[in-house]
Design an enzyme around this catalytic site. Structure first.
Site, PDB file in Angstrom:
ATOM      1  N   SER A 194       5.320  -6.341  -1.971  1.00 14.82           N
ATOM      2  CA  SER A 194       5.080  -6.520  -0.540  1.00 14.82           C
ATOM      3  C   SER A 194       5.580  -7.889  -0.093  1.00 14.82           C
ATOM      4  O   SER A 194       5.244  -8.907  -0.700  1.00 14.82           O
ATOM      5  CB  SER A 194       3.576  -6.400  -0.277  1.00 14.82           C
ATOM      6  OG  SER A 194       3.315  -6.635   1.084  1.00 14.82           O
ATOM      7  N   SER A 233       0.832  -1.214   0.000  1.00 13.71           N
ATOM      8  CA  SER A 233       0.000   0.000   0.000  1.00 13.71           C
ATOM      9  C   SER A 233       0.862   1.257   0.000  1.00 13.71           C
ATOM     10  O   SER A 233       0.625   2.181  -0.780  1.00 13.71           O
ATOM     11  CB  SER A 233      -0.919   0.014   1.228  1.00 13.71           C
ATOM     12  OG  SER A 233      -1.751  -1.125   1.223  1.00 13.71           O
ATOM     13  N   CYS A 237     -17.802  -7.690   2.182  1.00 13.14           N
ATOM     14  CA  CYS A 237     -18.621  -7.670   3.397  1.00 13.14           C
ATOM     15  C   CYS A 237     -17.786  -7.644   4.666  1.00 13.14           C
ATOM     16  O   CYS A 237     -18.156  -7.048   5.656  1.00 13.14           O
ATOM     17  CB  CYS A 237     -19.534  -8.875   3.440  1.00 13.14           C
ATOM     18  SG  CYS A 237     -20.616  -8.913   2.034  1.00 13.14           S
ATOM     19  N   GLN A 294       1.128  -8.992  -6.355  1.00 13.11           N
ATOM     20  CA  GLN A 294       0.743 -10.404  -6.528  1.00 13.11           C
ATOM     21  C   GLN A 294       1.719 -11.163  -7.422  1.00 13.11           C
ATOM     22  O   GLN A 294       1.622 -12.383  -7.529  1.00 13.11           O
ATOM     23  CB  GLN A 294      -0.668 -10.500  -7.128  1.00 13.11           C
ATOM     24  CG  GLN A 294      -1.774 -10.116  -6.175  1.00 13.11           C
ATOM     25  CD  GLN A 294      -1.963 -11.117  -5.024  1.00 13.11           C
ATOM     26  OE1 GLN A 294      -1.702 -12.305  -5.160  1.00 13.11           O
ATOM     27  NE2 GLN A 294      -2.416 -10.626  -3.895  1.00 13.11           N
TER      28      GLN A 294
HETATM   29  C1  LIG Z   1      -1.919  -7.152  -0.829  1.00 14.12           C
HETATM   30  C2  LIG Z   1      -1.913  -6.189  -1.956  1.00 14.12           C
HETATM   31  C3  LIG Z   1      -1.592  -4.831  -1.756  1.00 14.12           C
HETATM   32  C4  LIG Z   1      -1.333  -4.278  -0.386  1.00 14.12           C
HETATM   33  O1  LIG Z   1      -0.129  -4.728   0.165  1.00 14.12           O
HETATM   34  P1  LIG Z   1       0.136  -4.532   1.727  1.00 14.12           P
HETATM   35  O2  LIG Z   1       1.562  -4.937   1.902  1.00 14.12           O
HETATM   36  O3  LIG Z   1      -0.795  -5.444   2.433  1.00 14.12           O
HETATM   37  O4  LIG Z   1      -0.092  -3.089   2.038  1.00 14.12           O
HETATM   38  C5  LIG Z   1      -1.559  -4.007  -2.849  1.00 14.12           C
HETATM   39  N1  LIG Z   1      -1.817  -4.471  -4.089  1.00 14.12           N
HETATM   40  C6  LIG Z   1      -2.123  -5.761  -4.326  1.00 14.12           C
HETATM   41  C7  LIG Z   1      -2.381  -6.208  -5.719  1.00 14.12           C
HETATM   42  C8  LIG Z   1      -2.197  -6.661  -3.267  1.00 14.12           C
HETATM   43  O5  LIG Z   1      -2.509  -7.930  -3.507  1.00 14.12           O
END
Ligand SMILES: *Cc1c(COP(=O)(O)O)cnc(C)c1O
Length: 395
Positions: free
Chosen positions: A199, A71, A324, A179
Site C-alpha cells: 500500500s 486491503s 476502541c 508494513q
Molecule cells: C495498513 C495495512 C493494511 C491496509 O492497507 P490500506 O491501504 O489502508 O487498505 C493491510 N495490512 C497491513 C499490515 C497494514 O498495515
C-alpha cells in the site's frame, strides 16, 4: 513541539511523489484508455510506474497489478488463491493469529463458504515458527498467508523460510507486506513469494492506491468487474496520479532504506531502553526481529486512550493497540495472541517513528510517556488495588 510517531497508520506524502503526481492532476488528465496524446501519455506513465514498482521488489512488470491499497490487494490475493484451490479440490488455508483484519476477515468469509482455516499461534515474541507451517500444511492446502511485518508490534516473520516450505509442498504463498515494502529489503524471487500485497500510503505515497504482485501463471479472480484495465484483472479507470506517486515514493523509500533503517534502529533501541525504565511495563514483540521504527509497550494499570489523549496534548501522535476507536472495546487480537491479558492489553502504546525523527524527539517522548503514565496511575483504581496488594501485578 509536534512529533508524528504513528507511521504504521500512515506516512507523509514525499515531496518527490507529490511533484511526480502534479502533471496528472492538472494538464495531463486524459483517460489512459483514450487514443489521443494526453491519454497515451497517462498510459505510458502507468507502465513506467509498473516497471519501477516491479524493479523495487524483484518482479516483472506484468506481475504487478495496481489496486486501491493494501486491503484490496489482500482480498484479491486470498480470494484468487481460494478460487484456484477450489478448482483443484483444495479448500484448506494456513494463516496465523496476528494478521491484519483485511486478511482475517477475508479468511472468515471463506470459512462460511466451506474453507477450513488453520490459524497458527505466534508465541510470546510474536513470530510464526516455520516448523508450525510445515506441520500445518495438508494434502488439501491451497494457500499459506503470513504477513511480512506486523502493523501493531512490528515483528518480522521468517517469510523466506515459510516461502521455501510452501514451494516444496507446492502450495501458494501470500504475504501482506504492507508494513514492509519500502522499509525492509524484499525480493519476491529469492524470498519465495507467490503473492504480495502493498500500500502506497505506508511508504510515503498517496492514500487509496497500492499494488498486488502475482507471480506469472497465477490466475487472479477480479473483485471489480467492468472494463479491461490491468489486463482484465481490475476494472475501472486507473488512478493515474496515485500510481505515479506510489512508484516515485517507493523508489525514494528503497533508495533511503539502508540509511534510514540504521538511524531508526538506533533511535528505536534508545526509545525501548527509556520506556523500559517505567515500572510494570513490557515491550510487545521480539526485541530484535522488529521493524526499525516500531516500539510497542504495555503499561499495567492504565488505559491506552487516556495515554493517547494526554500525549496528544504534548504534541505526540501515537496509537494504542486496543480497537476502541473503531467502536469496540475488545483489546487487540495481536496483543492477546502474544499472551497479554485483557487488562494489560488495554494499556498499550504503539510509537512508530518517521524518517525525520531525531534523538531529541526520542528523549522528549520518553520524558512525556513517563510523566503521563505516572499521572494516569496516580488516580487509577486498578493501580491502587495493585499497589495495595489487593490484586497481583502481571508485568
Ligand atoms: C495498513 C495495512 C493494511 C491496509 O492497507 P490500506 O491501504 O489502508 O487498505 C493491510 N495490512 C497491513 C499490515 C497494514 O498495515
Amino acid at each position: 513541539m509536534r512529533i508524528y510517531a504513528d507511521n504504521a497508520a500512515t506516512t507523509k506524502l514525499s515531496p518527490e511523489a507529490l511533484f511526480a503526481m502534479m502533471p496528472y492532476l492538472t494538464d495531463c488528465y486524459g483517460n489512459p484508455s483514450s487514443l489521443y496524446e494526453s491519454g497515451q501519455k497517462a498510459k505510458e506513465a502507468i507502465e513506467q510506474a509498473r516497471e519501477t514498482v516491479a524493479s523495487c521488489i524483484g518482479a516483472e512488470p506484468k506481475e504487478i497489478i495496481f489496486t486501491s491499497g493494501g486491503s484490496e490487494s489482500d482480498n484479491q490475493a486470498i480470494l484468487s488463491a481460494a478460487e484456484i484451490g477450489k478448482k483443484n479440490g483444495k479448500t484448506h488455508i494456513v494463516s496465523d493469529a496476528i494478521e491484519h483484519h483485511a486478511v482475517l476477515h477475508t479468511l472468515k468469509k471463506l470459512q462460511t463458504r466451506g474453507f477450513d482455516v488453520t490459524y497458527l499461534p505466534v508465541g510470546e515474541n510474536g513470530i510464526v515458527d516455520p516448523e508450525d507451517v510445515k506441520e500445518a500444511i495438508r494434502e488439501d492446502t491451497c494457500l499459506v498467508t503470513v504477513m511480512t511485518a506486523n502493523n501493531e508490534i512490528g515483528t518480522i516473520q521468517p517469510v523466506c523460510e515459510i516461502g521455501k516450505i510452501c514451494r516444496e509442498r507446492n502450495v501458494l504463498f501470500h504475504t501482506d507486506a504492507v508494513q514492509a515494502v519500502g522499509h525492509l529489503p524484499i525480493h519476491v524471487c529469492s524470498d519465495n513469494i507467490d503473492l504480495l500485497s502493498a500500500s502506497a500510503h505506508k511508504f510515503h505515497g498517496p492514500k487509496g492506491v497500492g499494488f498486488l504482485y502475482a507471480k506469472k501463471g497465477i490466475r487472479l479472480t477480479n473483485l471489480i468487474e467492468g472494463g479491461a484495465q490491468e489486463k482484465g484483472r481490475r476494472a475501472g479507470t486507473e488512478n493515474v496520479a496515485g500510481i505515479v506517486g506510489m512508484a516515485e515514493a517507493l523508489k525514494g523509500s528503497v533508495s533511503r532504506m539502508e540509511e534510514n533503517g540504521k538511524k531508526l534502529t538506533d533511535l528505536r533501541n534508545r526509545l525501548i531502553e527509556g520506556l523500559s525504565e517505567i515500572p510494570h511495563s513490557a515491550l510487545n514483540g521480539d526485541r530484535e526481529k522488529r521493524l526499525p521504527n516500531n516500539v510497542s509497550f504495555c503499561f499495567e494499570g492504565i488505559e491506552g486512550e487516556g495515554l493517547l489523549l494526554l500525549l496528544d496534548d504534548r504534541g505526540i501522535c501515537a496509537s494504542s493497540g486496543s480497537a476502541c476507536t473503531s467502536g469496540s472495546l475488545d483489546p487487540s487480537h495481536v496483543l492477546l495472541a502474544i499472551g497479554r491479558k485483557h487488562d494489560v492489553a488495554h494499556g498499550s502504546l504503539r510509537l512508530t517513528l518517521g524518517d525525520d525523527a531525531t534523538a531529541e524527539d526520542v528523549e522528549y517522548i520518553i520524558r512525556s510517556v513517563k510523566e503521563v503514565v505516572s499521572y494516569l496511575r496516580s488516580f487509577s483504581p486498578v493501580w491502587r488495588d495493585l499497589t495495595a496488594g489487593k490484586s497481583e501485578f502481571i508485568l
